[in-house]
Motif scaffolding. Structure first.
Motif, PDB file in Angstrom:
ATOM      1  N   SER A 125       0.661  -1.189  -0.113  1.00 49.19           N
ATOM      2  CA  SER A 125      -0.017   0.024   0.036  1.00 49.19           C
ATOM      3  C   SER A 125       0.887   1.195   0.086  1.00 49.19           C
ATOM      4  CB  SER A 125      -0.843   0.330   1.017  1.00 49.19           C
ATOM      5  OG  SER A 125      -0.097   0.267   2.526  1.00 49.19           O
ATOM      6  N   ALA A 126       0.386   2.215  -0.650  1.00 48.32           N
ATOM      7  CA  ALA A 126       0.942   3.593  -0.610  1.00 48.32           C
ATOM      8  C   ALA A 126       0.039   4.885  -0.608  1.00 48.32           C
ATOM      9  CB  ALA A 126       1.992   3.623  -1.829  1.00 48.32           C
ATOM     10  N   TYR A 127      -0.124   5.578   0.646  1.00 49.48           N
ATOM     11  CA  TYR A 127      -0.991   6.458   0.769  1.00 49.48           C
ATOM     12  C   TYR A 127      -0.513   7.617   1.482  1.00 49.48           C
ATOM     13  CZ  TYR A 127      -1.482   4.172   5.528  1.00 49.48           C
ATOM     14  OH  TYR A 127      -1.430   3.869   6.604  1.00 49.48           O
ATOM     15  N   GLY A 161      21.242  -8.275  -5.067  1.00 46.47           N
ATOM     16  CA  GLY A 161      20.373  -8.341  -6.142  1.00 46.47           C
ATOM     17  C   GLY A 161      19.997  -6.992  -6.760  1.00 46.47           C
ATOM     18  N   ARG A 162      18.658  -7.043  -7.374  1.00 43.86           N
ATOM     19  CA  ARG A 162      18.582  -5.475  -8.025  1.00 43.86           C
ATOM     20  C   ARG A 162      16.912  -5.699  -8.039  1.00 43.86           C
ATOM     21  NH1 ARG A 162      21.977  -2.406 -11.168  1.00 43.86           N
ATOM     22  NH2 ARG A 162      20.106  -1.905 -12.378  1.00 43.86           N
ATOM     23  N   TRP A 163      16.550  -5.104  -6.987  1.00 45.05           N
ATOM     24  CA  TRP A 163      15.135  -4.908  -6.783  1.00 45.05           C
ATOM     25  C   TRP A 163      14.499  -3.482  -7.029  1.00 45.05           C
ATOM     26  CZ3 TRP A 163      18.311  -7.511  -3.343  1.00 45.05           C
ATOM     27  CH2 TRP A 163      18.244  -8.918  -3.216  1.00 45.05           C
ATOM     28  N   ARG A 164      13.657  -3.064  -7.692  1.00 46.49           N
ATOM     29  CA  ARG A 164      13.112  -1.656  -7.824  1.00 46.49           C
ATOM     30  C   ARG A 164      11.551  -1.706  -8.201  1.00 46.49           C
ATOM     31  NH1 ARG A 164      16.372   2.299 -11.498  1.00 46.49           N
ATOM     32  NH2 ARG A 164      15.439   0.993 -13.317  1.00 46.49           N
ATOM     33  N   VAL A 165      10.732  -1.018  -7.251  1.00 43.24           N
ATOM     34  CA  VAL A 165       9.559  -0.777  -7.811  1.00 43.24           C
ATOM     35  C   VAL A 165       9.074   0.593  -7.897  1.00 43.24           C
ATOM     36  CG1 VAL A 165       8.573  -2.799  -6.316  1.00 43.24           C
ATOM     37  CG2 VAL A 165       8.982  -0.757  -5.074  1.00 43.24           C
ATOM     38  N   THR A 166       8.144   1.003  -8.732  1.00 46.48           N
ATOM     39  CA  THR A 166       7.711   2.471  -8.749  1.00 46.48           C
ATOM     40  C   THR A 166       6.193   2.540  -8.713  1.00 46.48           C
ATOM     41  OG1 THR A 166       9.563   2.962 -10.344  1.00 46.48           O
ATOM     42  CG2 THR A 166       7.652   4.462 -10.294  1.00 46.48           C
ATOM     43  N   PHE A 167       5.840   3.302  -7.940  1.00 48.47           N
ATOM     44  CA  PHE A 167       4.292   3.342  -7.469  1.00 48.47           C
ATOM     45  C   PHE A 167       3.801   4.676  -7.331  1.00 48.47           C
ATOM     46  CE2 PHE A 167       7.049   2.243  -4.183  1.00 48.47           C
ATOM     47  CZ  PHE A 167       6.722   3.499  -3.228  1.00 48.47           C
ATOM     48  N   PRO A 168       2.491   5.133  -7.336  1.00 49.41           N
ATOM     49  CA  PRO A 168       1.900   6.298  -7.282  1.00 49.41           C
ATOM     50  C   PRO A 168       1.384   6.358  -5.750  1.00 49.41           C
ATOM     51  CG  PRO A 168       0.176   5.259  -8.390  1.00 49.41           C
ATOM     52  CD  PRO A 168       1.763   4.356  -8.517  1.00 49.41           C
ATOM     53  N   ILE A 169       1.376   7.465  -4.970  1.00 50.22           N
ATOM     54  CA  ILE A 169       0.880   7.580  -3.743  1.00 50.22           C
ATOM     55  C   ILE A 169      -0.489   8.196  -3.962  1.00 50.22           C
ATOM     56  CG2 ILE A 169       2.945   7.525  -2.467  1.00 50.22           C
ATOM     57  CD1 ILE A 169       2.834  10.509  -2.382  1.00 50.22           C
ATOM     58  N   GLU A 170      -1.415   7.498  -3.000  1.00 47.07           N
ATOM     59  CA  GLU A 170      -2.987   7.989  -2.885  1.00 47.07           C
ATOM     60  C   GLU A 170      -3.147   8.665  -1.604  1.00 47.07           C
ATOM     61  OE1 GLU A 170      -4.227   4.342  -5.836  1.00 47.07           O
ATOM     62  OE2 GLU A 170      -4.890   4.416  -3.548  1.00 47.07           O
ATOM     63  N   SER A 171      -4.269   9.658  -1.375  1.00 40.99           N
ATOM     64  CA  SER A 171      -4.645  10.202  -0.369  1.00 40.99           C
ATOM     65  C   SER A 171      -5.699   9.185   0.301  1.00 40.99           C
ATOM     66  CB  SER A 171      -5.368  11.496  -0.766  1.00 40.99           C
ATOM     67  OG  SER A 171      -6.606  11.336  -1.284  1.00 40.99           O
ATOM     68  N   VAL A 172      -5.583   9.431   1.871  1.00 39.53           N
ATOM     69  CA  VAL A 172      -6.751   8.474   2.719  1.00 39.53           C
ATOM     70  C   VAL A 172      -7.913   9.488   2.719  1.00 39.53           C
ATOM     71  CG1 VAL A 172      -7.045   7.780   4.989  1.00 39.53           C
ATOM     72  CG2 VAL A 172      -4.733   7.741   3.792  1.00 39.53           C
TER      73      VAL A 172
END
Length: 353
Positions: free
Chosen positions: A102-104, A340-351
């Motif tokens: 989750s990303a908020y 290793g090489r781990w990378r994630v890209t994601f948008p953040i959302e409002s609660v």
């Protein structure tokens, strides 16, 4: 036609190799800081903006996948760099899966939960997993950020991390993309708490061999007095590891008096491959703790075989009184390093309330 135009455009882009190397090194250096402030003084260069506009008209996905280009763009303009990054909420490498749960955002704080799971039977992810300051948090706005482990599920071999990002400037960052990357982690760590070092301090004598060293860090009440500035402190000359000290991964390489002060020295081999560390203290006859007055470190990284970091702990106690004390310490060692090489890209959302 499109591909030909893109190839022609890309062939004309020849970023200065020194600048690219500098950008990559700067990014690596940022990953070694637990607090990761973003330099608010960065200003996009005209040339980079031109490149960004051209790439956006051509094939933006490719720009995001060319690591030197991305690092260069992020160094000059985080906003442009993150614009080109495509959303990818999970990544797998070396049998380890990293995923955004989750990303908020609430108020001016963004909270991101990310998991790392061992998909093999090797049990490399455990309850002691430590990202070893090898992570990077790239975002297009001014902020402070840090990451911490908050949970571990032994059944699924999954560790959960919380990334906290505090935004500066009251910007509307909802929908902005964050990139989180990891290049290595440690696990199977051991904690040695309040262990007795069975050395009779009354038998400790004046050091037979000492050396002047260049300190690469330290602390304590008397650090500035004896080590700070351009001073080169006096340290014990390392000896063979003493058998009285049984912490695996850390060696006791010296104990003795120098200029009326008790010095205790440890050594850690290849410190960039582990997080082995700790410190000593004394206890008097009543069990009262006496901390070292100052400590400092030095390295033999330019010698063979391999790098060794030495820690030196100094106690300001007369030699004729030291027999009334005993030596103790707290230490942490790691048993496994996974790369290793781990990378994630994601948008953040409002609660939404």
């Amino acid at each position: 036609m499109f591909r030909e135009n893109y190839k022609n455009l890309f062939s004309q882009i020849k970023p200065d190799e020194t600048l690219v190397d500098s950008a990559i090194q700067t990014t690596r250096d940022k990953a070694r800081s637990r607090q990761k402030p973003l330099n608010s003084l960065r200003k996009p260069a005209v040339a980079l903006v031109s490149i960004g506009l051209c790439l956006s008209l051509a094939m933006p996905v490719l720009a995001a996948n060319v690591e030197p280009i991305y690092q260069l763009m992020y160094l000059v303009s985080p906003q442009v760099a993150q614009l080109f990054m495509t959303v990818q909420k999970s990544d797998e490498d070396n049998g380890i899966k990293m995923e955004v749960v989750s990303a908020y955002i609430h108020d001016n704080i963004a909270e991101v939960y990310i998991t790392m799971q061992d998909l093999t039977e090797q049990n490399r992810v455990d309850a002691t997993i430590d990202l070893f300051d090898s992570y990077s948090i790239n975002r297009p706005f001014d902020s402070a950020a840090h990451c911490e482990r908050v949970d571990y599920d032994a059944g699924t071999k999954t560790a959960t991390f919380l990334i906290t990002i505090e935004e500066w400037g009251n910007q509307n960052i909802v929908g902005d993309k964050i990139t989180f990357s990891v290049r290595e982690f440690l696990s199977h760590k051991k904690n040695y708490k309040d262990i007795l070092v069975p050395i009779a301090l009354s038998d400790v004598d004046v050091a037979e061999s000492t050396q002047r060293v260049s300190s690469n860090g330290g602390g304590g009440l008397d650090y500035q007095k004896f080590v700070g500035g351009d001073q080169k402190p006096i340290a014990l000359t390392p000896s063979a590891p003493r058998s009285e000290f049984s912490v695996e991964g850390i060696s006791l390489t010296g104990i003795g008096y120098i200029e009326g002060k008790l010095h205790v020295q440890t050594a850690v081999k290849e410190p960039l491959d582990n997080d082995n560390h700790g410190f000593f203290y004394l206890k008097d006859g009543n069990g009262n703790r006496v901390d070292h007055n100052y400590s400092f470190a030095f390295s033999n990284q330019y010698e063979q075989p391999g790098r060794i970091d030495y820690g030196n702990y100094v106690f300001d106690l007369p030699q004729d009184e030291i027999g009334g004390y005993t030596l103790y310490g707290d230490f942490v060692t790691s048993g496994l390093k996974v790369e290793g090489r781990w990378r994630v890209t994601f948008p953040i959302e409002s609660v939404k309330n």
